[in-house]
Scaffold this motif. Structure first.
Motif, mmCIF file in Angstrom:
data_model
loop_
_atom_site.group_PDB
_atom_site.id
_atom_site.type_symbol
_atom_site.label_atom_id
_atom_site.label_comp_id
_atom_site.label_asym_id
_atom_site.label_seq_id
_atom_site.Cartn_x
_atom_site.Cartn_y
_atom_site.Cartn_z
ATOM 1 N N VAL A 22 64.079 62.186 61.729
ATOM 2 C CA VAL A 22 64.991 61.746 60.671
ATOM 3 C C VAL A 22 66.646 61.860 61.250
ATOM 4 O O VAL A 22 67.329 61.394 61.248
ATOM 5 C CB VAL A 22 64.692 62.612 59.119
ATOM 6 C CG1 VAL A 22 65.901 62.275 58.135
ATOM 7 C CG2 VAL A 22 63.404 62.173 58.665
ATOM 8 N N ILE A 23 66.573 63.247 61.609
ATOM 9 C CA ILE A 23 68.045 63.845 62.150
ATOM 10 C C ILE A 23 68.402 62.877 63.454
ATOM 11 O O ILE A 23 69.470 62.472 63.315
ATOM 12 C CB ILE A 23 67.809 65.429 62.695
ATOM 13 C CG1 ILE A 23 67.535 66.301 61.526
ATOM 14 C CG2 ILE A 23 69.323 65.836 63.023
ATOM 15 C CD1 ILE A 23 68.268 66.111 60.314
ATOM 16 N N THR A 24 67.539 62.691 64.098
ATOM 17 C CA THR A 24 67.922 61.587 65.388
ATOM 18 C C THR A 24 68.164 60.217 65.000
ATOM 19 O O THR A 24 69.182 59.785 65.459
ATOM 20 C CB THR A 24 66.595 61.637 66.211
ATOM 21 O OG1 THR A 24 66.115 63.056 66.530
ATOM 22 C CG2 THR A 24 66.847 60.941 67.543
ATOM 23 N N PHE A 33 77.446 68.405 66.472
ATOM 24 C CA PHE A 33 77.029 69.004 65.260
ATOM 25 C C PHE A 33 75.565 68.530 65.014
ATOM 26 O O PHE A 33 74.759 69.400 64.737
ATOM 27 C CB PHE A 33 77.793 68.572 64.025
ATOM 28 C CG PHE A 33 77.507 68.859 62.884
ATOM 29 C CD1 PHE A 33 77.718 70.373 62.287
ATOM 30 C CD2 PHE A 33 76.735 68.021 61.834
ATOM 31 C CE1 PHE A 33 77.141 70.619 61.285
ATOM 32 C CE2 PHE A 33 76.477 68.395 60.718
ATOM 33 C CZ PHE A 33 76.328 69.859 60.272
ATOM 34 N N PHE A 34 75.158 67.443 65.174
ATOM 35 C CA PHE A 34 73.852 67.104 64.857
ATOM 36 C C PHE A 34 72.838 67.709 65.952
ATOM 37 O O PHE A 34 71.823 68.161 65.163
ATOM 38 C CB PHE A 34 73.779 65.496 65.166
ATOM 39 C CG PHE A 34 74.334 64.616 64.079
ATOM 40 C CD1 PHE A 34 73.752 64.867 62.645
ATOM 41 C CD2 PHE A 34 75.132 63.634 64.053
ATOM 42 C CE1 PHE A 34 74.158 64.152 61.645
ATOM 43 C CE2 PHE A 34 75.688 63.029 63.162
ATOM 44 C CZ PHE A 34 75.172 62.952 61.777
ATOM 45 N N GLU A 35 73.211 67.865 67.114
ATOM 46 C CA GLU A 35 72.352 68.745 67.916
ATOM 47 C C GLU A 35 72.199 70.192 67.419
ATOM 48 O O GLU A 35 70.959 70.691 67.650
ATOM 49 C CB GLU A 35 72.900 68.686 69.169
ATOM 50 C CG GLU A 35 72.771 67.432 70.253
ATOM 51 C CD GLU A 35 73.602 67.391 71.565
ATOM 52 O OE1 GLU A 35 73.471 68.677 72.176
ATOM 53 O OE2 GLU A 35 73.887 66.400 71.947
ATOM 54 N N GLY A 36 73.313 70.743 66.900
ATOM 55 C CA GLY A 36 73.155 72.047 66.571
ATOM 56 C C GLY A 36 72.272 72.174 65.178
ATOM 57 O O GLY A 36 71.600 73.132 65.178
ATOM 58 N N LEU A 37 72.431 71.205 64.527
ATOM 59 C CA LEU A 37 71.519 70.943 63.257
ATOM 60 C C LEU A 37 70.020 70.880 63.526
ATOM 61 O O LEU A 37 69.226 71.597 62.936
ATOM 62 C CB LEU A 37 71.802 69.708 62.617
ATOM 63 C CG LEU A 37 71.133 69.515 60.980
ATOM 64 C CD1 LEU A 37 71.510 70.857 60.136
ATOM 65 C CD2 LEU A 37 71.630 68.198 60.387
ATOM 66 N N LEU A 38 69.840 70.157 64.682
ATOM 67 C CA LEU A 38 68.345 70.005 65.179
ATOM 68 C C LEU A 38 67.849 71.457 65.506
ATOM 69 O O LEU A 38 66.759 71.845 65.084
ATOM 70 C CB LEU A 38 68.411 69.211 66.228
ATOM 71 C CG LEU A 38 68.409 67.759 66.056
ATOM 72 C CD1 LEU A 38 68.411 66.909 67.421
ATOM 73 C CD2 LEU A 38 67.133 67.118 65.368
#
Length: 578
Positions: free
Chosen positions: A167-169, A251-256
Motif C-alpha cells: 500500500v505504501i509503495t 519520506f515514504f522510504e522512512g515510513l516503510l
C-alpha cells in the motif's frame, strides 16, 4: 508512441549488446536476491549445528558465494562498459542522422532557425538521449525483476506486513507519476532555454570583431545575461520540483522502515514471525526499496532524455522542401542554355520578390544583373541551383526543368563566387580542394595559378599547408576571394554565378581578381551581379532589374545611349554625383 517507436529503431543495430545487457542484468538481480535466501537457509539449517559441522560446510559456502560474486563482477562490468558503449553508438548514429538531415534542409529552414540552437540539439540533447538509451531499459528491467522477486519472497515470510508495504509503495508510485507529469514541461523548458544560451553565445562569438569595433562588450554581456538568467530560472524551477519529489519519496522510504519496525515488533510479540525471519525480511525490504529508489532517480534522467529526443524527432520529421523527384535524372553534358519562364517567387509567404520574370541566356554568354538592392538579383540567381524553388513558372537548363534533374548533378554544374567568402577551418590546400574532393596536388596548384594566388601561397611560411584560421581570418579579403575563385576553377563548372564578387575589395585587389574572374568566365555561361559597373562593361548583355521586374536590357553602350536607369547608375558612379 510515435516517438517511442522511433527511439526503439536505434536499438536494432545493437540487438546483441542490448540483450546481453539485459541477460547480465538478470544475473546481477539473481545474485542480489539470492543472498538473503542463502542467509535464511544457513540460519535455519546450518548455524544451529555444532562447530565441526559448521566448519566443514563454510569453505564450500564461501567458494560458492565467491563464484557468484565473481560472475556478478563480470556481468556488472559488461553492463557498465558495453551498456554505455551501446548508448554512445546510438548517440553517434543519432548525431550522424541529424547532421545529414540538417544538410538536406533548404535555405528556407536556415532563414528561420538559429545555428546555436541547432548545435545545442546536435550536442547537448543527444548526450542525455544516449544516457537514457543505456540506463533506461536496464534500470527498468533490473528494477522490475528485483521488485517482483523481493516482494514474492516478502509475501512468503509474512503476508500482512507485505500487503501494508505494498500500500505504501503504491502511494509512492502514484505520487511519482503525478510529479513526473509536472516535471516533463519543466525539463522541456530547460532544453529551450539552454538552446537560447547557445544561440546567444554563437551569435556573439561569430561577430566578435564587430562587437569589439563598436566597443559593445557590455551590451553583449547584457544580452547574454538575459538568456543566461532565463535558463537559471528554468533550472531553479526544475530543482525545486526535484527537491520536493526526492524529499517526499525519501519520506515514504522512512515510513516503510518505521512500519517494519513497529509491525515487526507486534508480530514477534504474538509469535507469528521469528527474529531471524525479521532480519531476512529487512534484507529483502532493502532489495525491494533499492530499485524503487533507482526508478525514482531515473525519472529525472528519463524526462531530460525524452525532452531531448522529442526535439530531435521534431527536426527529423521536418521534411526538406527541396528534394529530388523519384523520376529525377542526372544533368549531363551541360551546354549552359538557361531560361527563366514566367518566374515568380516569394519568401515564406511574404510579398513577391519576383513577379512573372522571363529571361533567356544562351550558352557561353556573359550576362550582368544590375539594379537597386531588394530588386531580386540574388534571388534570381539562387533559384538556378534550387537553393529555393520558384513559387510559379519554371527554370530550365538546356531545356530541362531543373526540378526534374538531381540536385547533386545540378549543383555540380554551377559554380558560385560570392561577396562574402566562406573559408573552412583548415589549410589553404583544404579550402581550394573543396572544389574537387579527389583533386591532385598539380590540379590544386593549377587552380591557384589561374586565380593569381599561387605565388602568394608559396610566399607563406608553410605554403599550401598554411592554416587560414576560422572563416579565413588570417587572410585579407582579396586573398580569401582568390582562394574562393581557385576553388571554382578546380570545380570547373559549365555555369558560373558571380554575386558581387569584387564589391567589397580595394581597387588593386579588384584589378587582380577581375582578371581571375574574366579568365574563369571564359567559355562558360556566366551570370554576374554587380554594383561596380566598371566590372561589367564587356558583358554580352546587361539586365537592369528593379522591384517591378526587368526594366532595361542591352549592351553597356546601348544602355548608355538609351539614357535610362542604367545610365543614371553609371553617371552617379563615374561623374561624382552626390
Amino acid at each position: 508512441m510515435r516517438i517511442y517507436q522511433r527511439f526503439i529503431q536505434y536499438y536494432k543495430p545493437y540487438q546483441f549488446l542490448f540483450f546481453m545487457d539485459l541477460f547480465c542484468a538478470v544475473i546481477v538481480s539473481f545474485v542480489d536476491l539470492s543472498f538473503p535466501q542463502v542467509l535464511s537457509y544457513l540460519s535455519k539449517h546450518l548455524f544451529n549445528q555444532g562447530r565441526e559441522v559448521i566448519y566443514s560446510y563454510l569453505v564450500y559456502i564461501g567458494l560458492i558465494l565467491l563464484a557468484m560474486y565473481i560472475i556478478k563482477y563480470f556481468c556488472q562490468y559488461f553492463i557498465t562498459t558495453w551498456g554505455h558503449i551501446m548508448g554512445a553508438r546510438m548517440e553517434s548514429d543519432m548525431r550522424r542522422d541529424l547532421f545529414e538531415h540538417f544538410h538536406k534542409l533548404s535555405f528556407a529552414y536556415y532563414d528561420k532557425n538559429n545555428t546555436g540552437e541547432m548545435m545545442s540539439k546536435l550536442v547537448g540533447d543527444l548526450f542525455d538521449i544516449s544516457e537514457l538509451a543505456h540506463h533506461g531499459p536496464e534500470n527498468l528491467f533490473i528494477s522490475i525483476l528485483k521488485i517482483l522477486g523481493s516482494f514474492t519472497l516478502l509475501m512468503l515470510i509474512n503476508v500482512p506486513m507485505s500487503l501494508i508495504l505494498l500500500v505504501i509503495t503504491l502511494l509512492m508510485v502514484t505520487f511519482s507519476v503525478y510529479k513526473n507529469l509536472r516535471m516533463k514541461s519543466v525539463f522541456r523548458d530547460n532544453r529551450v532555454k539552454i538552446a537560447k544560451v547557445n544561440s546567444r553565445l554563437q551569435d556573439s562569438l561569430s561577430g566578435i570583431r564587430v562587437v569589439k569595433s563598436f566597443a559593445n562588450e557590455d551590451f553583449e554581456r547584457e544580452k547574454f545575461g538575459l538568456s543566461n538568467d532565463e535558463f537559471l530560472l528554468s533550472k531553479n524551477e526544475s530543482y525545486h520540483m526535484m527537491g520536493g519529489y526526492h524529499a517526499w519519496n525519501s519520506f515514504f522510504e522512512g515510513l516503510l522502515y518505521t512500519l517494519i519496525i513497529v509491525l515487526g515488533g507486534i508480530f514477534i510479540a504474538d509469535g507469528s514471525i521469528g527474529l531471524g525471519d525479521l532480519a531476512v525480511y529487512v534484507l529483502y525490504v532493502n532489495v525491494f526499496i533499492s530499485p524503487i529508489s533507482v526508478l525514482i532517480n531515473f525519472t529525472e534522467q528519463f524526462q531530460k532524455g525524452f525532452a531531448g529526443f522529442r526535439r530531435f524527432t521534431d527536426i527529423m520529421e521536418t521534411e526538406p522542401d527541396i528534394v529530388d523527384k523519384k523520376t529525377a535524372a542526372p544533368l549531363v553534358s551541360v551546354k549552359g542554355d538557361i531560361a527563366y519562364n514566367n518566374v515568380s517567387f516569394r519568401y515564406h509567404d511574404e510579398y513577391p520578390v519576383l513577379d512573372d520574370v522571363s529571361l533567356k541566356i544562351k550558352a557561353g554568354r556573359n550576362i550582368a544583373l544590375v539594379g537597386p538592392s531588394g530588386g531580386g538579383k540574388t534571388t534570381l540567381c539562387s533559384l538556378l541551383p534550387r537553393f529555393y524553388d520558384v513559387t510559379a513558372g519554371s527554370v530550365t537548363i538546356d531545356g530541362k526543368d531543373i526540378r526534374n534533374v538531381t540536385l547533386k548533378s545540378l549543383r555540380n554544374a554551377i559554380g558560385i563566387v560570392q561577396q562574402d567568402v566562406y573559408l573552412f577551418d583548415g589549410t589553404v590546400r583544404d579550402n581550394i580542394a573543396y572544389g574537387k574532393a579527389n583533386a591532385t596536388e598539380e590540379e590544386i596548384m593549377e587552380a591557384a595559378k589561374n586565380a593569381n594566388i599561387h605565388d602568394f601561397i608559396l610566399s607563406l611560411d608553410t605554403g599550401y599547408d598554411t592554416y587560414v584560421g576560422e572563416r579565413g581570418v588570417r587572410l585579407s579579403g582579396g586573398q580569401k576571394q582568390r582562394i574562393a575563385i581557385a576553388r571554382v576553377f578546380l570545380k570547373n563548372p559549365p555555369i558560373l554565378i558571380l554575386d558581387e564578387a569584387t564589391s567589397a575589395l580595394d581597387n588593386e585587389s579588384e584589378r587582380f581578381i577581375q582578371q581571375s574572374l574574366e579568365k574563369l568566365a571564359e567559355n562558360r555561361t556566366t551570370i554576374v551581379i554587380a554594383h561596380r559597373l566598371s566590372t561589367i562593361k564587356n558583358s554580352d548583355e546587361i539586365i537592369v532589374i528593379t522591384e517591378g521586374g526587368i526594366r532595361e536590357r542591352g549592351t553597356h553602350k546601348q544602355l548608355l545611349e538609351n539614357n535610362g536607369l542604367y545610365a543614371d547608375y553609371y553617371n552617379m558612379q563615374f561623374e561624382g554625383l552626390e
